[in-house]
Design a protein around this motif. Structure first.
Motif, PDB file in Angstrom:
ATOM      1  N   GLY A   1       0.775  -1.236   0.000  1.00 39.76           N
ATOM      2  CA  GLY A   1       0.000   0.000   0.000  1.00 39.76           C
ATOM      3  C   GLY A   1       0.804   1.283   0.000  1.00 39.76           C
ATOM      4  O   GLY A   1       0.236   2.369   0.057  1.00 39.76           O
ATOM      5  N   PHE A   2       2.129   1.190  -0.052  1.00 40.22           N
ATOM      6  CA  PHE A   2       2.935   2.410  -0.088  1.00 40.22           C
ATOM      7  C   PHE A   2       2.695   3.119  -1.417  1.00 40.22           C
ATOM      8  O   PHE A   2       2.576   2.474  -2.469  1.00 40.22           O
ATOM      9  N   SER A   3       2.626   4.447  -1.377  1.00 41.53           N
ATOM     10  CA  SER A   3       2.494   5.220  -2.610  1.00 41.53           C
ATOM     11  C   SER A   3       3.823   5.167  -3.350  1.00 41.53           C
ATOM     12  O   SER A   3       4.848   4.768  -2.793  1.00 41.53           O
ATOM     13  N   LEU A   4       3.821   5.596  -4.586  1.00 41.67           N
ATOM     14  CA  LEU A   4       5.076   5.612  -5.339  1.00 41.67           C
ATOM     15  C   LEU A   4       6.065   6.576  -4.689  1.00 41.67           C
ATOM     16  O   LEU A   4       7.268   6.336  -4.698  1.00 41.67           O
ATOM     17  N   GLU A   5       5.554   7.641  -4.132  1.00 41.15           N
ATOM     18  CA  GLU A   5       6.435   8.605  -3.460  1.00 41.15           C
ATOM     19  C   GLU A   5       7.109   7.960  -2.245  1.00 41.15           C
ATOM     20  O   GLU A   5       8.319   8.071  -2.058  1.00 41.15           O
ATOM     21  N   GLU A   6       6.312   7.273  -1.454  1.00 45.86           N
ATOM     22  CA  GLU A   6       6.880   6.571  -0.293  1.00 45.86           C
ATOM     23  C   GLU A   6       7.833   5.481  -0.752  1.00 45.86           C
ATOM     24  O   GLU A   6       8.901   5.270  -0.157  1.00 45.86           O
ATOM     25  N   THR A   7       7.436   4.805  -1.812  1.00 46.96           N
ATOM     26  CA  THR A   7       8.273   3.730  -2.338  1.00 46.96           C
ATOM     27  C   THR A   7       9.633   4.270  -2.762  1.00 46.96           C
ATOM     28  O   THR A   7      10.673   3.652  -2.527  1.00 46.96           O
ATOM     29  N   GLN A   8       9.611   5.447  -3.360  1.00 46.11           N
ATOM     30  CA  GLN A   8      10.873   6.053  -3.771  1.00 46.11           C
ATOM     31  C   GLN A   8      11.765   6.344  -2.560  1.00 46.11           C
ATOM     32  O   GLN A   8      12.967   6.092  -2.579  1.00 46.11           O
ATOM     33  N   ALA A   9      11.142   6.857  -1.502  1.00 46.09           N
ATOM     34  CA  ALA A   9      11.904   7.146  -0.288  1.00 46.09           C
ATOM     35  C   ALA A   9      12.493   5.858   0.285  1.00 46.09           C
ATOM     36  O   ALA A   9      13.667   5.811   0.681  1.00 46.09           O
ATOM     37  N   LEU A  10      11.684   4.809   0.298  1.00 46.73           N
ATOM     38  CA  LEU A  10      12.149   3.524   0.832  1.00 46.73           C
ATOM     39  C   LEU A  10      13.285   2.969  -0.025  1.00 46.73           C
ATOM     40  O   LEU A  10      14.261   2.414   0.495  1.00 46.73           O
ATOM     41  N   LEU A  11      13.129   3.152  -1.320  1.00 48.91           N
ATOM     42  CA  LEU A  11      14.143   2.679  -2.254  1.00 48.91           C
ATOM     43  C   LEU A  11      15.481   3.382  -2.000  1.00 48.91           C
ATOM     44  O   LEU A  11      16.546   2.749  -1.965  1.00 48.91           O
ATOM     45  N   LYS A  12      15.421   4.661  -1.784  1.00 55.27           N
ATOM     46  CA  LYS A  12      16.636   5.422  -1.519  1.00 55.27           C
ATOM     47  C   LYS A  12      17.289   4.954  -0.227  1.00 55.27           C
ATOM     48  O   LYS A  12      18.508   4.800  -0.150  1.00 55.27           O
ATOM     49  N   LEU A  13      16.461   4.716   0.781  1.00 57.92           N
ATOM     50  CA  LEU A  13      17.003   4.253   2.056  1.00 57.92           C
ATOM     51  C   LEU A  13      17.616   2.869   1.894  1.00 57.92           C
ATOM     52  O   LEU A  13      18.652   2.557   2.488  1.00 57.92           O
ATOM     53  N   TRP A  14      16.972   2.064   1.096  1.00 57.37           N
ATOM     54  CA  TRP A  14      17.464   0.692   0.874  1.00 57.37           C
ATOM     55  C   TRP A  14      18.871   0.751   0.261  1.00 57.37           C
ATOM     56  O   TRP A  14      19.756  -0.024   0.618  1.00 57.37           O
ATOM     57  N   GLN A  15      19.019   1.699  -0.647  1.00 57.36           N
ATOM     58  CA  GLN A  15      20.295   1.798  -1.355  1.00 57.36           C
ATOM     59  C   GLN A  15      21.330   2.628  -0.610  1.00 57.36           C
ATOM     60  O   GLN A  15      22.452   2.784  -1.074  1.00 57.36           O
ATOM     61  N   ASP A  16      20.936   3.183   0.521  1.00 58.79           N
ATOM     62  CA  ASP A  16      21.854   3.997   1.321  1.00 58.79           C
ATOM     63  C   ASP A  16      22.367   3.156   2.488  1.00 58.79           C
ATOM     64  O   ASP A  16      21.649   2.897   3.446  1.00 58.79           O
ATOM     65  N   ARG A  17      23.605   2.757   2.409  1.00 56.37           N
ATOM     66  CA  ARG A  17      24.144   1.878   3.444  1.00 56.37           C
ATOM     67  C   ARG A  17      24.285   2.551   4.804  1.00 56.37           C
ATOM     68  O   ARG A  17      24.408   1.890   5.817  1.00 56.37           O
ATOM     69  N   SER A  18      24.302   3.891   4.795  1.00 55.86           N
ATOM     70  CA  SER A  18      24.462   4.584   6.080  1.00 55.86           C
ATOM     71  C   SER A  18      23.112   5.065   6.621  1.00 55.86           C
ATOM     72  O   SER A  18      23.037   5.973   7.433  1.00 55.86           O
ATOM     73  N   ARG A  19      22.053   4.463   6.117  1.00 59.95           N
ATOM     74  CA  ARG A  19      20.702   4.850   6.582  1.00 59.95           C
ATOM     75  C   ARG A  19      20.544   4.583   8.075  1.00 59.95           C
ATOM     76  O   ARG A  19      21.276   3.768   8.660  1.00 59.95           O
ATOM     77  N   GLU A  20      19.533   5.238   8.632  1.00 58.37           N
ATOM     78  CA  GLU A  20      19.149   4.926  10.004  1.00 58.37           C
ATOM     79  C   GLU A  20      17.783   4.238   9.918  1.00 58.37           C
ATOM     80  O   GLU A  20      16.867   4.768   9.290  1.00 58.37           O
ATOM     81  N   SER A  21      17.666   3.116  10.545  1.00 57.27           N
ATOM     82  CA  SER A  21      16.414   2.359  10.420  1.00 57.27           C
ATOM     83  C   SER A  21      15.222   3.175  10.919  1.00 57.27           C
ATOM     84  O   SER A  21      14.087   2.917  10.536  1.00 57.27           O
ATOM     85  N   ALA A  22      15.501   4.171  11.762  1.00 54.70           N
ATOM     86  CA  ALA A  22      14.410   5.019  12.252  1.00 54.70           C
ATOM     87  C   ALA A  22      13.680   5.704  11.104  1.00 54.70           C
ATOM     88  O   ALA A  22      12.460   5.885  11.140  1.00 54.70           O
ATOM     89  N   ALA A  23      14.430   6.093  10.073  1.00 59.02           N
ATOM     90  CA  ALA A  23      13.821   6.772   8.931  1.00 59.02           C
ATOM     91  C   ALA A  23      12.841   5.838   8.217  1.00 59.02           C
ATOM     92  O   ALA A  23      11.755   6.249   7.796  1.00 59.02           O
ATOM     93  N   VAL A  24      13.247   4.589   8.104  1.00 57.08           N
ATOM     94  CA  VAL A  24      12.376   3.599   7.467  1.00 57.08           C
ATOM     95  C   VAL A  24      11.126   3.376   8.319  1.00 57.08           C
ATOM     96  O   VAL A  24       9.998   3.385   7.823  1.00 57.08           O
ATOM     97  N   LYS A  25      11.363   3.214   9.605  1.00 58.37           N
ATOM     98  CA  LYS A  25      10.243   2.956  10.515  1.00 58.37           C
ATOM     99  C   LYS A  25       9.249   4.116  10.501  1.00 58.37           C
ATOM    100  O   LYS A  25       8.038   3.907  10.586  1.00 58.37           O
TER     101      LYS A  25
END
Lengths: 136, 136
Positions: B57-81
DNA sequence: TGTAGGGCTTCCCATCATGGGAAGGTCAAG
DNA sequence: CTTGACCTTCCCATGATGGGAAGCCCTACA
């Protein structure tokens, strides 16, 4: 009554009133000499009917069908009930679908630290690499 | 791998793959001499990620954000959550709204004879003339 | 070698219900 | 007479997806 007042009285925006007229959901309003649309109590009543139907989630197509039945004194209530129950089924199907999403997401979010570290079961699930979180 | 095979492998239609490229959700695919798009395993992996996010149910906009986080190795899981919980709240709000509709509709449908006679509490409610059926 | 078929390309349109905004006419009050 | 608040029509945008046309490319088969 001009379109603005009719909008106020019915809760339907002027924009939408014109649109409903354009698609044939309501009959074209009478015009005054200045080409302004005029509305009376009956028209406002129809607009409120539409507003209420929309707020219950009926599509404009369903709303049109209900409107016709409303204006048909020889209707059979079974026809109305049919539309309603079909709509209920549709709503329940969509609710169940979204509840499935929520269930999965809550599980994933629960397992996610939500901190400053990168490891994240939510992304793992999306990437398909995680232990298969139940999709149901 | 041509776009058709990538579509097959990912579950995303060729039409949508082109669209995702157009809106910048995925990076433009490499082209072969005949101007055909080519895809490798990585691209298919990305497409499957998108597919899974959409199915939750994620929108394409949210999906894009998630995709960027997925590809960012220095992400913080808090952003995903954060994204996930916001989405959960949104889903729950919409579910509650629809459940309210269902509740009202079921009540009305229950009161409706559903026979060959014209009297119908559903229409009465829509017309606003009925005993106010609880909207909640 | 010619052709048929299937896949690829781009481009435009439709969905569903709603809102935004521009350009221009009209009316009432100050 | 001007100002502001209406009204009119017309076009565009949303979000995510599908349909379809016109035209190019490649492969298989006769």
């Amino acid at each position: 009554m001009n379109i603005g007042e009719a909008a106020q009285a019915s809760g339907v925006s002027a924009k939408m009133i014109r649109y409903y007229e354009e698609i044939g959901l309501i009959t074209p309003a009478a015009r005054t000499g200045n080409n302004y649309r005029t509305y009376g109590g009956d028209q406002v009543h129809v607009l409120r009917f539409i507003k209420r139907a929309r707020s219950l989630g009926f599509s404009l197509e369903e709303t049109q069908a209900l409107l016709k039945l409303w204006q048909d004194r020889s209707r059979e209530s079974a026809a109305v009930k049919d539309i309603a129950t079909t709509h209920i089924d549709d709503l329940e199907r969509r609710i169940a679908e979204m509840q499935g999403m929520v269930k999965t997401l809550k599980h994933l979010a629960h397992c996610c630290g939500g901190n400053d570290r990168p490891d994240c079961p939510i992304l793992d699930d999306l990437a398909g690499s995680a232990s298969p979180a139940h999709t149901d």
